[in-house]
Design an enzyme around this catalytic site. Structure first.
Site, PDB file in Angstrom:
ATOM      1  N   ARG A   1       6.133  12.658  -3.830  1.00 24.59           N
ATOM      2  CA  ARG A   1       7.351  12.994  -3.074  1.00 24.59           C
ATOM      3  C   ARG A   1       8.361  13.730  -3.963  1.00 24.59           C
ATOM      4  O   ARG A   1       9.077  14.614  -3.490  1.00 24.59           O
ATOM      5  CB  ARG A   1       7.986  11.741  -2.470  1.00 24.59           C
ATOM      6  CG  ARG A   1       8.439  10.717  -3.504  1.00 24.59           C
ATOM      7  CD  ARG A   1       9.230   9.590  -2.919  1.00 24.59           C
ATOM      8  NE  ARG A   1       9.536   8.584  -3.935  1.00 24.59           N
ATOM      9  CZ  ARG A   1      10.647   7.883  -3.976  1.00 24.59           C
ATOM     10  NH1 ARG A   1      11.589   8.032  -3.063  1.00 24.59           N
ATOM     11  NH2 ARG A   1      10.839   6.986  -4.926  1.00 24.59           N
TER      12      ARG A   1
ATOM     13  N   GLN B   1       7.185  -0.225   7.370  1.00 22.71           N
ATOM     14  CA  GLN B   1       7.378   1.123   6.853  1.00 22.71           C
ATOM     15  C   GLN B   1       6.150   1.653   6.118  1.00 22.71           C
ATOM     16  O   GLN B   1       6.209   2.703   5.478  1.00 22.71           O
ATOM     17  CB  GLN B   1       8.608   1.153   5.938  1.00 22.71           C
ATOM     18  CG  GLN B   1       9.880   0.798   6.698  1.00 22.71           C
ATOM     19  CD  GLN B   1      11.138   1.041   5.899  1.00 22.71           C
ATOM     20  OE1 GLN B   1      11.245   2.025   5.175  1.00 22.71           O
ATOM     21  NE2 GLN B   1      12.101   0.154   6.025  1.00 22.71           N
TER      22      GLN B   1
ATOM     23  N   ARG C   1       5.366   7.267  -2.497  1.00 23.99           N
ATOM     24  CA  ARG C   1       6.570   6.782  -3.173  1.00 23.99           C
ATOM     25  C   ARG C   1       6.320   6.505  -4.654  1.00 23.99           C
ATOM     26  O   ARG C   1       7.166   6.784  -5.498  1.00 23.99           O
ATOM     27  CB  ARG C   1       7.058   5.501  -2.499  1.00 23.99           C
ATOM     28  CG  ARG C   1       8.267   4.870  -3.165  1.00 23.99           C
ATOM     29  CD  ARG C   1       8.624   3.551  -2.510  1.00 23.99           C
ATOM     30  NE  ARG C   1       9.937   3.067  -2.920  1.00 23.99           N
ATOM     31  CZ  ARG C   1      10.498   1.971  -2.443  1.00 23.99           C
ATOM     32  NH1 ARG C   1       9.870   1.238  -1.539  1.00 23.99           N
ATOM     33  NH2 ARG C   1      11.691   1.596  -2.862  1.00 23.99           N
TER      34      ARG C   1
ATOM     35  N   HIS D   1       6.372   8.259   1.355  1.00 24.92           N
ATOM     36  CA  HIS D   1       6.210   6.798   1.422  1.00 24.92           C
ATOM     37  C   HIS D   1       4.983   6.418   2.245  1.00 24.92           C
ATOM     38  O   HIS D   1       5.015   5.490   3.047  1.00 24.92           O
ATOM     39  CB  HIS D   1       7.474   6.146   1.983  1.00 24.92           C
ATOM     40  CG  HIS D   1       8.680   6.324   1.133  1.00 24.92           C
ATOM     41  ND1 HIS D   1       9.252   7.564   0.929  1.00 24.92           N
ATOM     42  CD2 HIS D   1       9.418   5.441   0.429  1.00 24.92           C
ATOM     43  CE1 HIS D   1      10.306   7.433   0.128  1.00 24.92           C
ATOM     44  NE2 HIS D   1      10.419   6.150  -0.197  1.00 24.92           N
TER      45      HIS D   1
ATOM     46  N   GLU E   1      13.996  10.990  14.487  1.00 27.18           N
ATOM     47  CA  GLU E   1      12.822  11.709  14.015  1.00 27.18           C
ATOM     48  C   GLU E   1      12.160  12.552  15.101  1.00 27.18           C
ATOM     49  O   GLU E   1      11.701  13.671  14.840  1.00 27.18           O
ATOM     50  CB  GLU E   1      11.808  10.722  13.431  1.00 27.18           C
ATOM     51  CG  GLU E   1      12.267  10.033  12.153  1.00 27.18           C
ATOM     52  CD  GLU E   1      13.118   8.796  12.405  1.00 27.18           C
ATOM     53  OE1 GLU E   1      13.539   8.154  11.428  1.00 27.18           O
ATOM     54  OE2 GLU E   1      13.369   8.485  13.596  1.00 27.18           O
TER      55      GLU E   1
ATOM     56  N   SER F   1      15.588   9.674  -0.534  1.00 28.67           N
ATOM     57  CA  SER F   1      14.263   9.072  -0.694  1.00 28.67           C
ATOM     58  C   SER F   1      13.142  10.093  -0.565  1.00 28.67           C
ATOM     59  O   SER F   1      12.118   9.994  -1.248  1.00 28.67           O
ATOM     60  CB  SER F   1      14.058   7.965   0.342  1.00 28.67           C
ATOM     61  OG  SER F   1      14.980   6.911   0.146  1.00 28.67           O
TER      62      SER F   1
ATOM     63  N   PHE G   1       7.479   7.229  10.193  1.00 26.99           N
ATOM     64  CA  PHE G   1       8.410   7.734  11.197  1.00 26.99           C
ATOM     65  C   PHE G   1       7.999   9.129  11.667  1.00 26.99           C
ATOM     66  O   PHE G   1       8.141   9.461  12.849  1.00 26.99           O
ATOM     67  CB  PHE G   1       9.826   7.774  10.636  1.00 26.99           C
ATOM     68  CG  PHE G   1      10.317   6.446  10.127  1.00 26.99           C
ATOM     69  CD1 PHE G   1      10.021   5.275  10.804  1.00 26.99           C
ATOM     70  CD2 PHE G   1      11.066   6.362   8.961  1.00 26.99           C
ATOM     71  CE1 PHE G   1      10.458   4.044  10.337  1.00 26.99           C
ATOM     72  CE2 PHE G   1      11.510   5.141   8.487  1.00 26.99           C
ATOM     73  CZ  PHE G   1      11.216   3.976   9.161  1.00 26.99           C
TER      74      PHE G   1
ATOM     75  N   ASP H   1       8.994  -2.737   0.571  1.00 28.20           N
ATOM     76  CA  ASP H   1       9.618  -2.391   1.856  1.00 28.20           C
ATOM     77  C   ASP H   1       8.885  -3.021   3.041  1.00 28.20           C
ATOM     78  O   ASP H   1       9.443  -3.149   4.124  1.00 28.20           O
ATOM     79  CB  ASP H   1       9.667  -0.870   2.038  1.00 28.20           C
ATOM     80  CG  ASP H   1      10.752  -0.231   1.198  1.00 28.20           C
ATOM     81  OD1 ASP H   1      11.425  -0.971   0.448  1.00 28.20           O
ATOM     82  OD2 ASP H   1      10.931   0.988   1.283  1.00 28.20           O
TER      83      ASP H   1
END
Length: 321
Positions: free
Chosen positions: A16, A127, A173, A115, A64, A43, A89, A123
């Site tokens: 990322r 997620q 991530r 992520h 989103e 993020s 998402f 998390d």
């Protein structure tokens, strides 16, 4: 780059982060690049682009689905939009809009999910995107990319900007080992053979590529020759490389940080069944959601480390014999 016999896997950046750096570089040379985010720019690392090019950054808020439609609108107007958010998402919330406004009209949208997988760690499962590759691949006309390290992520994001058509890039991530040198060339749709081998082929994508390299080195110490292939493009697959591996090694293990029911493995199996059937094993998430823990604990518990790839290789070799 010739296949190596040994890799020194030193820890690098998360994919990322490489995505964010690539965006800034693209923004400096291509005024048609626009970036959209859904309240997660720090993020997803799109914040760097927002700082450099505020007039080309659109903060869509926690919406989103709307972001995907907006991105499609930009693409229809001649821009090259990169729409970024967590993979869970992007694909789960944005799927209908991506189907209707991006896939069906074949507009030039670039969706980037960060992520991904269970390696987001603490998390938790709400997620953790373990279905994103299958959802992206199910969109007709979409190209789907899953880079293994920071070098491939930088290169493939830049290649995505040149590529015409709807496209999904999966990033993570956690920091991952650096596999490639700066001079490595990448081509969308063309896999990379990292290690030569004659007994079994280890095909992997994302962070399981490094684990497959480690597994191959463990197998080598036992006298087993394992080919390792980085299948960074999940759709379209490099059918030639898969068929060649099946023909020359006679056994395949596919590894991914994704549900085995609907990810890279089933796509590779389809090619193998059509071209040269051989025994196969699959390393991935087995029909379950994970828990909240450190990335290392999760990857260990759910069978996504080199030990598990090695074990799968042993199983498939028994069936080969």
């Amino acid at each position: 780059m010739p296949a190596k016999t040994k890799y020194e896997l030193k820890m690098g950046s998360a994919t990322r982060e490489a995505f964010g750096k690539a965006l800034v570089e693209l923004g400096k040379t291509n005024p048609n690049i626009v970036v959209l985010d859904a309240d997660l720019s720090k993020s997803t690392y799109t914040a760097g682009f927002a700082k450099e090019f505020p007039d080309r950054f659109i903060e869509c808020g926690i919406a989103e689905s709307n972001m995907m439609g907006i991105a499609a609108g930009f693409a229809s107007s001649g821009k090259i939009p990169f729409a970024a958010t967590f993979s869970v998402f992007a694909m789960n919330k944005g799927f209908e809009q991506l189907r209707t406004t991006a896939a069906y009209p074949k507009v030039n949208v670039k969706v980037v999910g960060t992520h991904s997988g269970i390696s987001i760690g603490e998390d938790g499962p709400s997620q953790m995107s373990i279905e994103d590759l299958s959802l992206a691949c199910s969109l007709a006309g979409f190209t789907v990319i899953s880079p293994a390290d920071e070098v491939s992520a930088m290169a493939l994001v830049k290649a995505a900007a040149e590529f015409v058509g709807p496209l999904f890039i999966r990033t993570g991530r956690s920091k991952v080992p650096v596999i490639y040198g700066a001079d490595q060339k990448f081509e969308i749709g063309k896999s990379i053979e990292l290690l030569e081998g004659t007994d079994v082929t280890l095909i992997a994508t994302g962070l399981l590529v490094a684990e497959s390299i480690r597994a191959a080195e463990a197998l080598e110490s036992e006298g087993i020759s394992a080919r390792v292939i980085d299948m960074h493009t999940v759709k379209p697959l490099d059918r030639e490389a898969i068929t060649k591996a099946a023909t020359e090694t006679g056994a395949i293990v596919v590894s991914e940080e994704h549900l085995v029911d609907a990810g890279l493995g089933v796509r590779v199996a389809q090619v193998v069944s059509e071209t040269h059937p051989v025994p196969m094993e699959f390393v991935g998430i087995q029909n379950t959601y994970a828990e909240s823990a450190s990335p290392e604990q999760l990857l260990d518990k759910y069978g996504l480390i080199a030990r598990d790839v090695t074990a799968a290789a042993h199983r498939v070799l028994k069936r080969k014999r």
